[in-house]
Design a protein around this motif. Structure first.
Motif, PDB file in Angstrom:
ATOM      1  N   THR A  95       0.829  -1.209   0.000  1.00 32.52           N
ATOM      2  CA  THR A  95       0.000   0.000   0.000  1.00 32.52           C
ATOM      3  C   THR A  95       0.861   1.256   0.000  1.00 32.52           C
ATOM      4  O   THR A  95       0.614   2.187  -0.781  1.00 32.52           O
ATOM      5  CB  THR A  95      -0.928   0.010   1.227  1.00 32.52           C
ATOM      6  OG1 THR A  95      -1.800  -1.117   1.175  1.00 32.52           O
ATOM      7  CG2 THR A  95      -1.760   1.283   1.266  1.00 32.52           C
ATOM      8  N   TRP A 124     -12.705   4.069  -1.694  1.00 31.59           N
ATOM      9  CA  TRP A 124     -12.835   4.713  -0.386  1.00 31.59           C
ATOM     10  C   TRP A 124     -14.305   5.025  -0.085  1.00 31.59           C
ATOM     11  O   TRP A 124     -14.767   4.910   1.051  1.00 31.59           O
ATOM     12  CB  TRP A 124     -12.010   5.992  -0.379  1.00 31.59           C
ATOM     13  CG  TRP A 124     -11.684   6.526   0.976  1.00 31.59           C
ATOM     14  CD1 TRP A 124     -11.962   5.955   2.187  1.00 31.59           C
ATOM     15  CD2 TRP A 124     -11.001   7.744   1.262  1.00 31.59           C
ATOM     16  NE1 TRP A 124     -11.490   6.741   3.214  1.00 31.59           N
ATOM     17  CE2 TRP A 124     -10.890   7.846   2.662  1.00 31.59           C
ATOM     18  CE3 TRP A 124     -10.456   8.747   0.467  1.00 31.59           C
ATOM     19  CZ2 TRP A 124     -10.275   8.927   3.286  1.00 31.59           C
ATOM     20  CZ3 TRP A 124      -9.836   9.817   1.080  1.00 31.59           C
ATOM     21  CH2 TRP A 124      -9.747   9.905   2.477  1.00 31.59           C
ATOM     22  N   SER A 181      -7.145   0.195   0.597  1.00 34.18           N
ATOM     23  CA  SER A 181      -6.279   1.053   1.429  1.00 34.18           C
ATOM     24  C   SER A 181      -5.619   2.167   0.629  1.00 34.18           C
ATOM     25  O   SER A 181      -5.103   3.127   1.215  1.00 34.18           O
ATOM     26  CB  SER A 181      -5.192   0.204   2.095  1.00 34.18           C
ATOM     27  OG  SER A 181      -5.744  -0.801   2.909  1.00 34.18           O
ATOM     28  N   THR A 185      -4.277   6.450   1.785  1.00 29.68           N
ATOM     29  CA  THR A 185      -2.818   6.582   1.834  1.00 29.68           C
ATOM     30  C   THR A 185      -2.308   7.496   0.740  1.00 29.68           C
ATOM     31  O   THR A 185      -1.437   8.348   0.966  1.00 29.68           O
ATOM     32  CB  THR A 185      -2.167   5.198   1.710  1.00 29.68           C
ATOM     33  OG1 THR A 185      -2.805   4.286   2.602  1.00 29.68           O
ATOM     34  CG2 THR A 185      -0.689   5.266   2.040  1.00 29.68           C
ATOM     35  N   ASN A 234      -2.087   2.893   8.738  1.00 34.15           N
ATOM     36  CA  ASN A 234      -2.236   1.662   7.964  1.00 34.15           C
ATOM     37  C   ASN A 234      -1.878   0.435   8.792  1.00 34.15           C
ATOM     38  O   ASN A 234      -2.542  -0.606   8.689  1.00 34.15           O
ATOM     39  CB  ASN A 234      -1.372   1.708   6.706  1.00 34.15           C
ATOM     40  CG  ASN A 234      -2.107   2.277   5.514  1.00 34.15           C
ATOM     41  OD1 ASN A 234      -3.068   1.696   5.026  1.00 34.15           O
ATOM     42  ND2 ASN A 234      -1.672   3.429   5.051  1.00 34.15           N
ATOM     43  N   ASN A 237      -4.895  -0.128  11.076  1.00 33.17           N
ATOM     44  CA  ASN A 237      -6.095  -0.520  10.329  1.00 33.17           C
ATOM     45  C   ASN A 237      -5.976  -1.916   9.737  1.00 33.17           C
ATOM     46  O   ASN A 237      -6.923  -2.712   9.802  1.00 33.17           O
ATOM     47  CB  ASN A 237      -6.381   0.490   9.222  1.00 33.17           C
ATOM     48  CG  ASN A 237      -6.959   1.782   9.746  1.00 33.17           C
ATOM     49  OD1 ASN A 237      -7.422   1.849  10.880  1.00 33.17           O
ATOM     50  ND2 ASN A 237      -6.944   2.819   8.938  1.00 33.17           N
ATOM     51  N   VAL A 238      -4.835  -2.212   9.141  1.00 38.53           N
ATOM     52  CA  VAL A 238      -4.667  -3.517   8.502  1.00 38.53           C
ATOM     53  C   VAL A 238      -4.596  -4.621   9.547  1.00 38.53           C
ATOM     54  O   VAL A 238      -5.173  -5.702   9.375  1.00 38.53           O
ATOM     55  CB  VAL A 238      -3.406  -3.521   7.606  1.00 38.53           C
ATOM     56  CG1 VAL A 238      -3.131  -4.917   7.060  1.00 38.53           C
ATOM     57  CG2 VAL A 238      -3.577  -2.544   6.457  1.00 38.53           C
ATOM     58  N   SER A 241      -8.004  -5.276  10.637  1.00 34.24           N
ATOM     59  CA  SER A 241      -8.961  -5.404   9.535  1.00 34.24           C
ATOM     60  C   SER A 241      -9.857  -6.623   9.715  1.00 34.24           C
ATOM     61  O   SER A 241      -9.390  -7.723  10.024  1.00 34.24           O
ATOM     62  CB  SER A 241      -8.222  -5.493   8.203  1.00 34.24           C
ATOM     63  OG  SER A 241      -9.128  -5.632   7.138  1.00 34.24           O
TER      64      SER A 241
END
Length: 303
Positions: A95, A124, A181, A185, A234, A237-238, A241
Motif C-alpha cells: 500500500t 474509499w 487502502s 494513503t 495503515n 487498520n490492517v 482489519s
C-alpha cells in the motif's frame, strides 16, 4: 454601592476559579468521552477475559488466566498469528509503495488528472464489506466473471475455486486489502507532497542535483511526517482489519485465512471469555507495535 461591589467581587471570584481550573473546562468533555468510549471498554474487555463465559453469554465465574491458557494451547493460534504478521507487513508495504507512486503521479500536471483523482476515491467511498463481497462473487467458481474471462481467454482450462483454499485465497485477500487502502494513503501522501515549496526544488536544480537525487534528498525527507502518519494508521487498520477477510472467506477454511481479529470473532461464537483474551492480545500487540515504531522512527526528532 455595596451591592455593586458584591457583584464585582462575585464576578472576580468566578474568573479566578476558572483561571485555577485552566484548560480543564474545555478538555473535560473530551476526557469524559475518551473514558467512556476507550478506557471503559478496555477495562471491561480485560475483566471479561478473566471469566469463563460461553457462547450464550452464561458467566461461570472468575477463571483467572484459564481463558488465556486455552487460547495459547489452541493449535490454530500459532498459524493465525503468523498469518496476521505476514498479512499486515505485506499489505502495508504494498500500500505504501503503490500509494507513493500514485501520489507522485497525481502531483504532476497531465490531461485528465482531475478524473483520475476522482476515480481513486471510488474504493474509499464504497463500503469495505460491500467491496469484499463484490470480489467474492467475481471470484466465484461457478458464476464468477473472473473465471469466465480467464476461460474465454484460454488462460485456464476450467474454473478455479480461487477462495476455496488458503494458497489461492491469501493473494486475493492481500490484493483487495491493498485496493481499499490506496485512496486514504495516496491522498495523505499527496497532501504532503503539495506542502513542499517549489523554491526547494529550484534550489536543488541550481545546485546541480539530478531528479533522483532531488527525490531522495529533498522530497522524501520533507514527506516524512505525512509518510509516518499514513504508515502508522495503515499498520493499525490492517492489523485490525475484519471486513475484507470476513466478506471473502469468513476466515476459512478451518481458520486458515483468519487474522487475529477474525479469529477473535470466531472464538466469540463458542467462548466469549477466550474471545476477550484474544482481544487483549490484539490490543497489546497494537500498543507494542506502535510504540516500537515511534521509537525506531524517532517521531519527536526534528529532521
Amino acid at each position: 454601592m455595596s451591592e455593586n461591589k458584591a457583584v464585582k467581587a462575585s464576578a472576580a471570584g468566578g474568573r479566578n476559579t476558572l483561571a485555577r481550573l485552566g484548560p480543564l473546562p474545555w478538555i473535560g468533555p473530551a476526557v469524559v468521552l475518551i473514558l467512556l468510549v476507550v478506557v471503559w471498554p478496555v477495562v471491561e474487555m480485560v475483566l471479561t477475559s478473566l471469566h469463563k463465559i460461553d457462547g450464550l453469554g452464561i458467566d461461570y465465574g472468575f477463571n483467572g488466566v484459564g481463558r488465556y491458557q486455552k487460547l495459547f494451547d489452541d493449535p490454530r493460534f500459532g498459524q493465525v498469528m503468523v498469518w496476521t504478521v505476514v498479512w499486515t507487513v505485506v499489505v502495508v508495504a504494498l500500500t505504501m509503495l503503490i500509494s507513493l507512486g500514485l501520489a507522485q503521479l497525481f502531483n504532476q500536471q497531465f490531461p485528465g488528472r482531475r478524473y483520475t483523482r476522482w476515480a481513486l476515491i471510488a474504493p474509499w467511498a464504497a463500503s469495505v464489506i460491500m467491496t469484499a463481497i463484490g470480489f467474492r462473487w467475481m471470484l466465484d467458481e461457478v458464476a464468477g466473471v473472473f473465471n469466465t474471462l480467464m476461460v474465454d481467454l484460454h488462460l485456464i482450462h476450467h474454473p478455479v475455486a480461487w477462495l476455496g483454499d488458503a494458497s489461492h485465497s491469501k493473494p486475493w485477500l492481500i490484493a483487495v486489502a491493498v485496493f481499499v487502502s490506496l485512496p486514504f494513503t495516496t491522498y495523505t501522501l499527496l497532501a504532503g507532497l503539495q506542502t513542499v515549496p517549489a523554491e526547494v526544488y529550484e534550489a536543488a536544480k541550481v545546485d546541480g542535483a539530478t531528479p533522483w537525487q532531488t527525490y531522495l534528498r529533498v522530497t522524501l525527507p520533507l514527506l516524512r511526517p505525512s509518510f509516518l502518519v499514513a504508515l502508522v494508521i495503515n499498520l493499525i487498520n490492517v492489523f485490525n482489519s475484519f471486513p475484507v477477510i470476513w466478506g471473502m472467506t469468513q476466515g476459512g477454511p478451518n481458520a486458515d485465512t483468519s487474522t487475529s481479529t477474525v479469529f477473535m470473532y470466531l472464538l466469540g461464537q463458542t467462548d466469549i471469555g477466550e474471545s476477550a483474551a484474544m482481544s487483549v492480545v490484539n490490543f497489546a500487540v497494537v500498543i507494542v507495535m506502535v510504540l516500537l515504531f515511534l521509537k525506531v522512527s524517532r517521531w519527536n526528532e526534528e529532521g
